[in-house]
Design an enzyme around this catalytic site. Structure first.
Site, PDB file in Angstrom:
ATOM      1  N   ASP A  49       6.134   4.519   4.927  1.00  0.00           N
ATOM      2  CA  ASP A  49       6.992   3.555   5.634  1.00  0.00           C
ATOM      3  C   ASP A  49       7.027   2.199   4.917  1.00  0.00           C
ATOM      4  O   ASP A  49       7.714   1.277   5.360  1.00  0.00           O
ATOM      5  CB  ASP A  49       6.559   3.392   7.106  1.00  0.00           C
ATOM      6  CG  ASP A  49       5.167   2.813   7.279  1.00  0.00           C
ATOM      7  OD1 ASP A  49       4.238   3.287   6.576  1.00  0.00           O
ATOM      8  OD2 ASP A  49       4.985   1.902   8.106  1.00  0.00           O
ATOM      9  N   HIS A  73       4.648  -4.923  10.527  1.00  0.00           N
ATOM     10  CA  HIS A  73       5.101  -4.286  11.777  1.00  0.00           C
ATOM     11  C   HIS A  73       5.187  -5.280  12.925  1.00  0.00           C
ATOM     12  O   HIS A  73       4.408  -6.241  12.988  1.00  0.00           O
ATOM     13  CB  HIS A  73       4.137  -3.162  12.200  1.00  0.00           C
ATOM     14  CG  HIS A  73       4.138  -1.970  11.288  1.00  0.00           C
ATOM     15  ND1 HIS A  73       4.977  -0.890  11.482  1.00  0.00           N
ATOM     16  CD2 HIS A  73       3.417  -1.695  10.177  1.00  0.00           C
ATOM     17  CE1 HIS A  73       4.753   0.002  10.529  1.00  0.00           C
ATOM     18  NE2 HIS A  73       3.811  -0.461   9.720  1.00  0.00           N
ATOM     19  N   HIS A  98       0.837  -1.215   0.000  1.00  0.00           N
ATOM     20  CA  HIS A  98       0.000   0.000   0.000  1.00  0.00           C
ATOM     21  C   HIS A  98       0.858   1.246   0.000  1.00  0.00           C
ATOM     22  O   HIS A  98       2.084   1.176   0.081  1.00  0.00           O
ATOM     23  CB  HIS A  98      -1.007  -0.008   1.149  1.00  0.00           C
ATOM     24  CG  HIS A  98      -0.416   0.128   2.517  1.00  0.00           C
ATOM     25  ND1 HIS A  98       0.350  -0.847   3.101  1.00  0.00           N
ATOM     26  CD2 HIS A  98      -0.477   1.138   3.431  1.00  0.00           C
ATOM     27  CE1 HIS A  98       0.729  -0.455   4.313  1.00  0.00           C
ATOM     28  NE2 HIS A  98       0.248   0.754   4.536  1.00  0.00           N
ATOM     29  N   ASP A 106      -0.292  -3.805   6.285  1.00  0.00           N
ATOM     30  CA  ASP A 106      -0.903  -3.247   7.500  1.00  0.00           C
ATOM     31  C   ASP A 106      -2.382  -3.620   7.604  1.00  0.00           C
ATOM     32  O   ASP A 106      -3.172  -2.904   8.221  1.00  0.00           O
ATOM     33  CB  ASP A 106      -0.777  -1.715   7.505  1.00  0.00           C
ATOM     34  CG  ASP A 106       0.644  -1.238   7.733  1.00  0.00           C
ATOM     35  OD1 ASP A 106       1.535  -2.083   7.943  1.00  0.00           O
ATOM     36  OD2 ASP A 106       0.863  -0.011   7.679  1.00  0.00           O
TER      37      ASP A 106
HETATM   38 FE    FE Z   1       2.891   0.758   8.097  1.00  0.00          FE
HETATM   39 ZN    ZN Z   2       0.216   1.730   6.515  1.00  0.00          ZN
END
Ligand code: FE
Ligand code: ZN
Length: 254
Positions: free
Chosen positions: A56, A164, A52, A126
């Site tokens: 980051d 993450h 996406h 995410d």
């Molecule tokens: Fe992220």
């Molecule tokens: Zn994100």
């Protein structure tokens, strides 16, 4: 095929897919640790996968394209992610490092978020985190709930590779929702030990997510009860339960 994490920033993982010679990376938010790892292992970067548009997840793409000219950068067709050269969508297949991955549209965190599924692995960016899920930024709660339900229906032995390292904090909130869930408590003890040694808690098998992730458990009575208690009102369906839990975490926990 080997998959391993390249830590970046505070808590991102850039997943490295390699066969010992060729390599691909998923969501390279930073080029530095990727270039270092490729050099150390003598690997040739042959593809980049983007889930996406957030910085980051894309910040290292430009420099990696310069270092490895002409490699494909796969990314979402339904949003604009920086550096993508090959837009892909639901139903597409891509071949990287000799393995085939199916492209899924999993909107919710963002409107065009993708997941890549193949070889028993799901790169979910995410969308799904271990014991949690992404926040709703530019998609909707209903979309994210639907995307998570699709993921939940994959074979339970599927290994999930989120972007993450949030497991420990997510388990803290999972305990708010289900204080009596022993699977959450035993997972927390294991995760704490891993983190104390500086080790990743990922990938996470889907069966463990189904047992400990409140966002995949919105059909269970005790999760529904907890959500209704927070919302202060009866909730009509699973999507409403999901929305209440996501809002609860955003407002009270994070
Ligand atoms: Fe992220
Ligand atoms: Zn994100």
């Amino acid at each position: 095929m080997n998959i391993s994490p390249i830590p970046a920033f505070d808590d991102n993982y850039i997943w490295l897919i390699s066969d010992g010679h060729d390599a691909a990376v998923v969501d390279p938010g930073d080029e530095g640790p990727v270039l270092e790892r490729l050099q150390r292992e003598g690997l040739q970067l042959t593809a980049i996968l983007i889930t996406h548009k957030h910085g980051d997840h894309t910040g290292g793409v430009k420099a990696l394209k310069q270092a490895f000219p002409g490699i494909p950068v796969y990314g979402p067709a339904h949003e604009t992610a920086s550096g993508v050269t090959c837009q892909v969508r639901e139903g597409d297949w891509i071949e990287v490092v000799g393995a085939r991955f199916q492209v899924w549209d999993v909107p919710g965190h963002t409107e065009g978020h993708l997941a890549y599924y193949g070889e028993g692995a799901l790169f979910c960016g995410d969308t799904l985190f271990s014991a949690g899920c992404g926040r709703v930024f530019s998609g909707t709660h209903r979309q994210l709930h639907d995307s998570l339900r699709r993921i939940a229906a994959l074979p339970p032995e599927t290994l999930c590779y989120p972007a993450h390292e949030y497991t420990l904090a997510n388990l803290g909130f999972a305990k708010w929702v289900e204080p009596e869930n022993l699977d959450i408590l035993s997972r927390e003890a294991k995760v704490l030990a891993l983190r104390e040694r500086g080790e990743p808690t990922l990938p996470s098998p889907l069966w463990l997510e189904l047992a400990t992730n409140p966002f995949l458990r919105t059909d269970l009575d005790r999760v529904i009860c907890a959500a209704q208690k927070y919302a202060g009102t009866p909730l009509a369906d699973e999507a409403a339960v999901f929305t209440a839990i996501r809002t609860w975490k955003d407002k009270e926990y994070d």
